[in-house]
Design an enzyme around this catalytic site. Structure first.
Site, PDB file in Angstrom:
ATOM      1  N   TYR A  39       0.847  -1.204   0.000  1.00  0.00           N
ATOM      2  CA  TYR A  39       0.000   0.000   0.000  1.00  0.00           C
ATOM      3  C   TYR A  39       0.884   1.256   0.000  1.00  0.00           C
ATOM      4  O   TYR A  39       0.687   2.169  -0.807  1.00  0.00           O
ATOM      5  CB  TYR A  39      -0.896  -0.036   1.241  1.00  0.00           C
ATOM      6  CG  TYR A  39      -1.760   1.188   1.464  1.00  0.00           C
ATOM      7  CD1 TYR A  39      -2.783   1.520   0.583  1.00  0.00           C
ATOM      8  CD2 TYR A  39      -1.574   1.998   2.595  1.00  0.00           C
ATOM      9  CE1 TYR A  39      -3.598   2.623   0.819  1.00  0.00           C
ATOM     10  CE2 TYR A  39      -2.383   3.100   2.831  1.00  0.00           C
ATOM     11  CZ  TYR A  39      -3.393   3.406   1.938  1.00  0.00           C
ATOM     12  OH  TYR A  39      -4.199   4.497   2.174  1.00  0.00           O
ATOM     13  N   ILE A  69      -8.208   8.222   9.187  1.00  0.00           N
ATOM     14  CA  ILE A  69      -9.441   9.028   9.233  1.00  0.00           C
ATOM     15  C   ILE A  69     -10.471   8.337  10.134  1.00  0.00           C
ATOM     16  O   ILE A  69     -10.738   7.140   9.990  1.00  0.00           O
ATOM     17  CB  ILE A  69     -10.020   9.220   7.808  1.00  0.00           C
ATOM     18  CG1 ILE A  69      -8.964   9.842   6.862  1.00  0.00           C
ATOM     19  CG2 ILE A  69     -11.282  10.072   7.860  1.00  0.00           C
ATOM     20  CD1 ILE A  69      -8.412  11.199   7.281  1.00  0.00           C
TER      21      ILE A  69
HETATM   22  P1  NAD Z   1     -12.346   2.600   1.423  1.00  0.00           P
HETATM   23  O1  NAD Z   1     -11.658   1.291   1.420  1.00  0.00           O
HETATM   24  O2  NAD Z   1     -13.313   2.891   2.506  1.00  0.00           O
HETATM   25  O3  NAD Z   1     -13.085   2.830   0.037  1.00  0.00           O
HETATM   26  C1  NAD Z   1     -12.493   2.517  -1.187  1.00  0.00           C
HETATM   27  C2  NAD Z   1     -13.590   2.318  -2.200  1.00  0.00           C
HETATM   28  O4  NAD Z   1     -12.961   1.947  -3.431  1.00  0.00           O
HETATM   29  C3  NAD Z   1     -14.541   1.178  -1.831  1.00  0.00           C
HETATM   30  O5  NAD Z   1     -15.883   1.641  -1.854  1.00  0.00           O
HETATM   31  C4  NAD Z   1     -14.311   0.132  -2.892  1.00  0.00           C
HETATM   32  O6  NAD Z   1     -15.484  -0.575  -3.277  1.00  0.00           O
HETATM   33  C5  NAD Z   1     -13.774   0.979  -4.041  1.00  0.00           C
HETATM   34  N1  NAD Z   1     -12.969   0.202  -4.982  1.00  0.00           N
HETATM   35  C6  NAD Z   1     -12.079  -0.785  -4.717  1.00  0.00           C
HETATM   36  N2  NAD Z   1     -11.587  -1.279  -5.854  1.00  0.00           N
HETATM   37  C7  NAD Z   1     -12.156  -0.595  -6.864  1.00  0.00           C
HETATM   38  C8  NAD Z   1     -12.048  -0.646  -8.273  1.00  0.00           C
HETATM   39  N3  NAD Z   1     -11.264  -1.548  -8.881  1.00  0.00           N
HETATM   40  N4  NAD Z   1     -12.767   0.227  -9.007  1.00  0.00           N
HETATM   41  C9  NAD Z   1     -13.579   1.135  -8.400  1.00  0.00           C
HETATM   42  N5  NAD Z   1     -13.754   1.215  -7.082  1.00  0.00           N
HETATM   43  C10 NAD Z   1     -13.035   0.368  -6.316  1.00  0.00           C
HETATM   44  O7  NAD Z   1     -11.211   3.728   1.364  1.00  0.00           O
HETATM   45  P2  NAD Z   1     -11.255   5.208   1.927  1.00  0.00           P
HETATM   46  O8  NAD Z   1     -10.837   5.132   3.345  1.00  0.00           O
HETATM   47  O9  NAD Z   1     -12.511   5.885   1.562  1.00  0.00           O
HETATM   48  O10 NAD Z   1     -10.002   5.819   1.144  1.00  0.00           O
HETATM   49  C11 NAD Z   1     -10.139   6.626   0.009  1.00  0.00           C
HETATM   50  C12 NAD Z   1      -8.750   7.071  -0.407  1.00  0.00           C
HETATM   51  O11 NAD Z   1      -8.128   7.747   0.678  1.00  0.00           O
HETATM   52  C13 NAD Z   1      -7.791   5.915  -0.750  1.00  0.00           C
HETATM   53  O12 NAD Z   1      -6.935   6.323  -1.783  1.00  0.00           O
HETATM   54  C14 NAD Z   1      -6.998   5.720   0.509  1.00  0.00           C
HETATM   55  O13 NAD Z   1      -5.733   5.164   0.236  1.00  0.00           O
HETATM   56  C15 NAD Z   1      -6.897   7.139   0.998  1.00  0.00           C
HETATM   57  N6  NAD Z   1      -6.633   7.226   2.435  1.00  0.00           N
HETATM   58  C16 NAD Z   1      -7.578   6.856   3.329  1.00  0.00           C
HETATM   59  C17 NAD Z   1      -7.319   6.939   4.691  1.00  0.00           C
HETATM   60  C18 NAD Z   1      -8.313   6.553   5.726  1.00  0.00           C
HETATM   61  O14 NAD Z   1      -7.979   6.517   6.930  1.00  0.00           O
HETATM   62  N7  NAD Z   1      -9.571   6.273   5.360  1.00  0.00           N
HETATM   63  C19 NAD Z   1      -6.065   7.414   5.123  1.00  0.00           C
HETATM   64  C20 NAD Z   1      -5.099   7.719   4.175  1.00  0.00           C
HETATM   65  C21 NAD Z   1      -5.409   7.661   2.823  1.00  0.00           C
HETATM   66  C1  AKB Z   2      -4.774   2.641   6.495  1.00  0.00           C
HETATM   67  O1  AKB Z   2      -4.661   2.402   7.702  1.00  0.00           O
HETATM   68  O2  AKB Z   2      -4.420   1.862   5.589  1.00  0.00           O
HETATM   69  C2  AKB Z   2      -5.309   3.991   6.105  1.00  0.00           C
HETATM   70  C3  AKB Z   2      -4.190   4.939   5.863  1.00  0.00           C
HETATM   71  C4  AKB Z   2      -3.602   5.675   6.995  1.00  0.00           C
HETATM   72  O3  AKB Z   2      -3.762   5.102   4.759  1.00  0.00           O
HETATM   73  N1  AKB Z   2      -6.204   4.435   7.112  1.00  0.00           N
END
Ligand code: NAD
Ligand code: AKB
Length: 322
Positions: free
Chosen positions: A142, A172
């Site tokens: 990742y 988040i």
């Molecule tokens: P999540 O896992 O909750 O949601 C990801 C979504 O992507 C899901 O609804 C899934 O169905 C969809 N998905 C997966 N494969 C797919 C594909 N091939 N085509 C289309 N859709 C697809 O993730 P999130 O927490 O909402 O994260 C969103 C972005 O933010 C990501 O890039 C993640 O790396 C980044 N991020 C999130 C966090 C966090 O704590 N939530 C922290 C750092 C970065």
């Molecule tokens: C994870 O734990 O993978 C995410 C992130 C910090 O990217 N919440």
């Protein structure tokens, strides 16, 4: 920015960002999309399109059909899920992103926003007050995919003028949609267990200090960077943003102020190794200087708000102690 497409919109961040976008830009201008077709009433006011980001043809059809000029690309596999299936994480996080970038250039998008993560840091990085610029050699697939995403953003900005923007989100915390398989998910699960059973078994160790952010700050940061004047942005897909940092023990202590009998124990699993090389805190001075970033929620405010909303969601009678 006239027509915005959100990929991965059914996830933890997309499901809340899209509602904020509706209020700001009008729901007719926000097209939501995910590989998962199960919208389950989340998007009554938006056009929902099922699309897999690894299928460039499907994405291109969406961009043409809806005359998309801005993409918020959230579709991804997160850290813990990514370690269980590294090839899938590479395929979706890197090949899916490349598809979006290629279309961004072909259709001359106004803006492409792609989140990065604190997962870009690794054993050789400075992990206290992690600087904007430091060695980035993460040890998860990742993290690797996120470093590549940041580098692709800078590359295509220089080569093709693509307006690529992104934030290294911390973990988040939110209550509307469950997190999707990350290492920081404990900081959401703990609220449900505290209210339901009064006890939580944590999969990280008690001293694992990580940067975190409450969803309202995450949504606001995303909108602020999206709308920032390009001429002031010295970085592209890799802005550090900070809000709060805490260990599972700190979080448990804060919850205990409102649920005095709450207990926590620790059974660390493979996710402890992931958290070990993520930063404890973040230097976000570049985001502050370039687009005025300032968090609003600290640990105390976040815990109060989470407890109230999770209790309401679970239909459990609850009131704050102070
Ligand atoms: P999540 O896992 O909750 O949601 C990801 C979504 O992507 C899901 O609804 C899934 O169905 C969809 N998905 C997966 N494969 C797919 C594909 N091939 N085509 C289309 N859709 C697809 O993730 P999130 O927490 O909402 O994260 C969103 C972005 O933010 C990501 O890039 C993640 O790396 C980044 N991020 C999130 C966090 C966090 O704590 N939530 C922290 C750092 C970065
Ligand atoms: C994870 O734990 O993978 C995410 C992130 C910090 O990217 N919440």
């Amino acid at each position: 920015m006239n027509k915005i497409l959100i990929t991965g919109a059914l996830g933890q961040i997309g499901s809340e960002l899209s509602h904020a976008f509706n209020e700001r830009y009008g729901n007719e201008n926000v097209i939501v999309s995910d590989v998962n077709p199960d919208v389950n009433g989340i998007y009554p006011e938006n056009i929902f399109e099922q699309a897999d980001v690894t299928d460039i043809g499907a994405l291109e059809k969406l961009i043409q059909q809806h005359q998309i000029d801005t993409v918020i690309h959230l579709a991804a596999i997160l850290s813990a899920k990514g370690e269980q299936n590294p090839e899938l994480a590479w395929h979706i996080n890197v090949n899916g992103l490349l598809n979006v970038i290629k279309l961004g250039i072909k259709y001359n998008l106004d803006r492409l926003m792609v989140p990065s993560s604190i997962a870009v840091f690794g054993p050789q990085s400075t992990l206290y007050n992690a600087p904007q610029e430091t060695i980035l050699k993460p040890n998860t697939m990742y993290g690797i995919s996120k470093v590549i995403g940041e580098m692709l953003g800078s590359y295509y900005f220089r080569k093709n003028g693509l307006d690529f923007r992104g934030i290294r989100y911390p973990g988040i915390i939110s209550y509307k949609t469950p997190p999707g398989g990350g290492t920081t998910d404990y900081a959401v699960e703990i609220f449900y267990e505290a209210l339901k059973t009064g006890h939580y078994t944590c999969f990280l160790s008690s001293e694992a200090c990580l940067p975190m952010m409450y969803m309202p700050d995450c949504v606001r940061a995303t909108i602020e960077l999206l709308e920032a004047d390009a001429e002031f942005l010295k970085h592209h897909g890799d802005y550090n943003v900070g809000a709060m940092s805490f260990t599972p023990e700190d979080l448990a202590n804060e919850i205990r102020k409102h649920i005095p009998n709450f207990t926590i124990d620790y059974k660390p699993d493979f996710r402890r190794e992931i958290a070990k090389y993520w930063p404890a805190s973040i230097d976000d001075s570049a985001a502050c200087a370039d687009w005025g970033w300032l968090p609003q929620y600290n640990l105390e405010m976040m815990v109060k708000d989470m407890l109230m909303h999770v209790a309401e969601k679970l239909n459990i009678p609850f009131s704050l102690k102070q």
